[in-house]
Scaffold this motif. Structure first.
Motif, PDB file in Angstrom:
ATOM      1  N   VAL A 120       0.871  -1.175   0.000  1.00 50.75           N
ATOM      2  CA  VAL A 120       0.000   0.000   0.000  1.00 50.75           C
ATOM      3  C   VAL A 120       0.907   1.223   0.000  1.00 50.75           C
ATOM      4  CG1 VAL A 120      -1.735   1.313   1.278  1.00 50.75           C
ATOM      5  CG2 VAL A 120      -1.859  -1.195   1.206  1.00 50.75           C
ATOM      6  N   LEU A 146      -1.710   3.790  10.212  1.00 49.11           N
ATOM      7  CA  LEU A 146      -2.591   2.979   9.375  1.00 49.11           C
ATOM      8  C   LEU A 146      -2.505   1.529   9.834  1.00 49.11           C
ATOM      9  CD1 LEU A 146      -4.419   2.298   6.961  1.00 49.11           C
ATOM     10  CD2 LEU A 146      -2.397   2.331   5.497  1.00 49.11           C
ATOM     11  N   ASP A 147      -3.643   0.955  10.222  1.00 47.21           N
ATOM     12  CA  ASP A 147      -3.726  -0.460  10.606  1.00 47.21           C
ATOM     13  C   ASP A 147      -4.556  -1.208   9.572  1.00 47.21           C
ATOM     14  OD1 ASP A 147      -2.381   0.192  12.965  1.00 47.21           O
ATOM     15  OD2 ASP A 147      -4.255   0.584  14.035  1.00 47.21           O
ATOM     16  N   TRP A 148      -4.320  -2.514   9.496  1.00 53.61           N
ATOM     17  CA  TRP A 148      -5.152  -3.314   8.597  1.00 53.61           C
ATOM     18  C   TRP A 148      -5.356  -4.701   9.178  1.00 53.61           C
ATOM     19  CZ3 TRP A 148      -4.025  -7.982   6.368  1.00 53.61           C
ATOM     20  CH2 TRP A 148      -2.685  -8.396   6.392  1.00 53.61           C
ATOM     21  N   THR A 177      -0.140  -8.586   2.220  1.00 51.67           N
ATOM     22  CA  THR A 177       0.577  -7.361   2.563  1.00 51.67           C
ATOM     23  C   THR A 177       1.639  -7.624   3.611  1.00 51.67           C
ATOM     24  OG1 THR A 177      -1.388  -6.055   2.068  1.00 51.67           O
ATOM     25  CG2 THR A 177       0.296  -5.013   3.448  1.00 51.67           C
ATOM     26  N   TYR A 195      -8.899  -1.506   6.243  1.00 49.33           N
ATOM     27  CA  TYR A 195      -7.808  -0.588   6.553  1.00 49.33           C
ATOM     28  C   TYR A 195      -8.370   0.530   7.436  1.00 49.33           C
ATOM     29  CZ  TYR A 195      -5.284  -2.998   2.892  1.00 49.33           C
ATOM     30  OH  TYR A 195      -4.674  -3.966   2.140  1.00 49.33           O
TER      31      TYR A 195
END
Length: 584
Positions: free
Chosen positions: A295, A350-352, A336, A362
């Protein structure tokens, strides 16, 4: 906000300023032969303040200026009203409609009561239900292919009022008779074109058969069609009609498998429905699935763009909450390992996570609670999410809004007249007057103001939304004046109201509501989450304000008072200024 059409005027001439050529009785609403399913209706009109106005021989309450809006109960069928003022008399007929379908006479189905009413398609094993309205004590069934499905009388259930009931505080359900309501369901295990179901009714030894309106198809799971969104922003909904709630719009190019149809509506694989007019079918395409690996991001002067490289454009949804924005990708599997995101003026982290098979979420943790808008688009197969940075706050006391662009939307215009006051004065006109006053107040404070209209012209809702998207203002404000559904208490309900839709606009709506109500000593109509065209834009915090009620006789006098209009414009401008300071 409400359109009151068909002015009924006796012995008067209206000009643009709604001046009367001679003393006269005016009834603006309802017009004669008006039809409604409401249990009561209000009469909106005016007459010179001296003397009495009688409706069906009963004197009614009026404002100091002579305006009135009393409510009267309605019966089914014709309701005759005589409105008198001195020697002037006006007869108005209001037709009360039955909200429940009427039972048929004899051996017959009620008109248009057979469902499905349109062609439908479902997956193998899905429940398919049928309904009909027929006389009590009948035997009702459906023949579909080689099946006979019994339709049985249904127990009583609650009837929900329309969404508009929330505006009058009368949104409680009420019991609805289920006499004559027959329903039944079945499943079909294999793909087939089943044609139209045949409805049968037997009563007192007599039987009739009537084909249904809609054909039924069972789709093959191995040959499901794939659709692609062909408009800039495809409207995704919770069900197959415009009555159903909106979901996150689908960017142009989004692809999804079609798992069901109902009339012109398509059900997509992630659960949303979309009108087929906003899509095209891709012949031979297999169900869209994608992986996502890296990303990326790019920081622009006024926004941060997050870049999601995908194999195919898949459905997405956005959920805002305080200090977070979550983006969900459907039909997506994460591979990812690396995400780069440097220190950023907007994003803290940013966490996912892979929330479910084929569903990646996300979550952007933001540095401040106030969000300033976002855009979502596909660039080829790459999804681009642009998060707008906060505007720079002005430091000068004389020009506190010097760095801000504001879109100001005077509601209605042209043929779209909006609501009407008791004199026939139209909402579109007072919206423009107050909007221009507000523009001048904002410009004094240094703001750059873009108006969606400067005169009495028709501007479509889509065009107004496009202006907000193109201009990318700090905020957008739509100016309106209110009215009520037919059964609203127009004599009592009044006040200032604020409407929002996107969570990023909630703070602004609450702040302006509290500020204006306190500053001007106005009654509070309330703050509403509402699915309106001018609250939906995600490009900027967008709020719609209802400054007062055209339908309330006393408040209408304030609405048309030039001095009160100036006070209102100044209070809103100062409220906007203080809100910007509060979210600095």
């Amino acid at each position: 906000m409400k359109n009151l059409l068909g002015l009924v005027i006796l012995g008067c001439i209206l000009t643009s300023s709604v001046a009367l050529a001679e003393p006269s009785l005016i009834v603006v609403f309802p017009q004669t032969n008006y039809q409604t399913s409401a249990q009561k209706i209000f009469f909106l009109g005016t007459a010179p303040p001296d003397g009495q106005v009688l409706i069906n021989s009963k004197p009614i309450t009026r404002s100091k200026a002579g305006h009135f809006s009393p409510s009267f109960p309605l019966q089914l069928g014709e309701n005759l009203f005589t409105v008198r003022y001195h020697n002037q008399e006006l007869k108005i007929k209001v037709i009360g409609l039955n909200a429940s379908p009427e039972l048929p006479q004899g051996v017959a189905f009620a008109k248009d009561s057979l469902t499905p009413a349109v062609d439908i398609a479902r997956l193998p094993g899905e429940v398919i239900c049928f309904s009909a309205i027929a006389p009590p004590n009948a035997n009702v069934s459906v023949i579909l292919a080689n099946q006979t499905i019994a339709l049985l009388p249904q127990p009583q259930q609650a009837q929900l009022p329309s969404n508009l009931a929330a505006l009058t505080g009368q949104n409680q359900p009420h019991a609805q008779s289920s006499v004559g309501n027959y329903q039944g369901c079945t499943t079909v295990a294999t793909a087939a074109d089943l044609g139209k179901p045949q409805f049968q009714l037997t009563l007192n030894g007599k039987m009739i058969t009537q084909p249904g309106s809609g054909k039924i198809e069972i789709l093959s799971r191995s040959q499901l069609p794939v659709s692609e969104v062909t408009v800039e922003s495809g409207v995704a909904r919770t069900g197959p009609s415009t009555d159903h709630s909106r979901l996150t719009p689908l960017p142009k190019g989004t692809r999804a498998t079609v798992t069901g149809r109902e009339g012109e509506w398509l059900r997509l694989d992630y659960g949303a429905w979309i009108n087929s007019k906003e899509t095209r079918i891709l012949p031979g395409a297999v169900p869209p699935q994608t992986i996502i690996r890296s990303v990326g991001y790019r920081q622009l002067p006024s926004a941060t763009e997050i870049v999601f490289p995908l194999q195919v454009p898949v459905p997405v949804s956005v959920q805002q909450s305080e200090q977070t924005l979550a983006l969900t990708l459907y039909n997506t599997t994460a591979q990812t390992d690396i995400i780069r995101l440097d220190d950023n003026p907007l994003i803290n982290r940013l966490d996912w996570q892979q929330e479910a098979p084929g569903q990646v979420k996300y979550t952007f943790n933001l540095k401040k609670a106030q969000q300033w808008g976002y855009k979502l688009k596909y660039d080829g197969t790459t999804l681009v999410l642009a998060l707008r940075h906060p505007p720079k706050i002005g430091n000068t006391r004389r020009k506190p809004l010097a760095n801000f662009k504001i879109v100001l939307d005077p509601g209605h215009g042209g043929k779209e007249t909006g609501a009407s006051g008791p004199t026939g004065y139209l909402e579109k006109d007072v919206n423009l007057v107050v909007s221009k006053l507000l523009r001048d107040e904002l410009v004094k404070r240094g703001a750059t103001v873009v108006m969606t209209r400067e005169d009495d012209k028709e501007v479509s809702l889509v065009e107004r939304q496009a202006i907000i998207s193109q201009e990318e203002p700090a905020i957008a404000i739509s100016i309106h004046h209110n009215s009520l559904p037919d059964d609203g208490d127009a004599e009592k309900i009044k006040g200032f109201g604020a409407f929002w839709y996107q969570p990023q606009a909630h703070s602004l709506a609450i702040f302006l509501q509290n500020y204006v109500v306190k500053k001007l000593g106005k009654p509070s109509y309330g703050v509403y989450w509402d699915n309106l065209a001018l609250t939906r834009p995600a490009d900027a915090p967008s709020v719609l304000l209802e400054l007062g009620f055209m339908s309330n006789p006393d408040e209408f006098e304030q609405v048309v008072n030039p001095e009160e209009q100036k006070k209102m414009a100044k209070a809103i401008a100062q409220g906007i200024t203080e809100w910007f300071r509060s979210v600095r």
